[in-house]
Design an enzyme around this catalytic site. Structure first.
Site: not given
Ligand code: 13P
Length: 255
Positions: A13, A15, A98, A100, A170, A176, A216
């Site tokens: 992803n 982002k 997601h 976010e 997640e 992150g 992560s």
């Molecule tokens: P990270 O791997 O950067 O923690 O992000 C995970 C994520 O949100 C994947 O959708």
């Protein structure tokens, strides 16, 4: 991994990262590194990068996905993109719900359900994200929360259509932050989600569903996380922006 049991999927992803030219460059770097993967490899890129991603990945084992889609086919929804448009481009996957999107863009379990159904209607495969915040984990409501998110997202989705759903667990506190869930924590919640799927549909549907861990996941911890019975792959943020690191995760899922 348990390839004999389920289809492992490693999805990146990206982002809000990479321009179209950077997309071409990164996919060209990844292609030789993941070409022998014994799992599915998907990259979910920003809308404006989809065309470049499709072109760069053509003829390779990398499939391309989007990071969201709207719940109507067309209409007055400024700034939105419908799954009909994605499908016509040749997009195979879309991430829905997601954290976010839930956190910053007002996404709710209800809109997640609407978007997911619309994407499935167009024949896209959906990576549905669920997961608890740190407060919710500390309140001891992780299992209920994740079950509720999963159940509402799948309201009105037939058993047949559920075959095109992948669930990504997640934990919000692990995204992150560099704080990964332990492999036991990831396994525990992925198993809970699988039980929820069995309750909604049946054991076969639950056993066949790919459930990923995300938060992560990186080149160092992928092996252990992916070694768990109920963890069928990963949704990778930061580490999917580095060809070498991403390919190590793909290799861990190919064992
Ligand atoms: P990270 O791997 O950067 O923690 O992000 C995970 C994520 O949100 C994947 O959708």
């Amino acid at each position: 991994m348990k390839k004999n049991v389920r289809n492992a999927i490693i999805a990146g992803n990206w982002k809000m990262n990479k321009t179209p030219s950077e997309t071409t460059e990164l996919i060209n770097a990844m292609k030789p590194l993941v070409k022998d993967a014994d799992c599915k490899v998907v990259l979910c890129v920003p809308f404006v990068d989809l065309d470049a991603a499709l072109k760069a990945s053509a003829g390779s084992n990398i499939e391309i996905g989007a990071q969201n889609c709207h719940f109507e086919k067309s209409g007055a929804f400024t700034g939105e993109v419908s799954p009909v448009m994605l499908k016509e481009m040749g997009i195979k996957y879309v991430i829905i719900g997601h954290s976010e999107r839930r956190q910053y863009f007002g996404e709710t379990d209800e809109t997640v359900n609407k978007r997911l159904k619309n994407a499935l209607e167009e024949g896209l495969k959906v990576i549905l994200c669920v997961g608890e915040t740190l407060t919710q984990r500390e309140q001891g409501i992780t299992a209920e929360l994740v079950a509720t998110q999963t159940k509402i997202a799948l309201l009105g989705v037939s058993k047949e259509d559920a075959k095109n759903v992948i669930i990504a667990y997640e934990p919000v506190w692990a995204i992150g932050t560099g704080k990964t869930a332990t492999s036991d924590q990831a396994e525990e919640v992925c198993a809970i989600i699988r039980k929820v799927i069995a309750d909604i549909y049946d054991d076969n549907t639950a056993e066949g569903m790919t459930i990923q861990y995300g938060g992560s996941m990186n080149a160092k911890n992928a092996d252990e996380l992916l070694g768990k019975v109920n963890v069928d792959g990963g949704l990778i943020g930061g580490a999917s922006l580095k060809a070498e690191d991403f390919s190590v995760i793909v290799k861990a899922a190919s064992k």
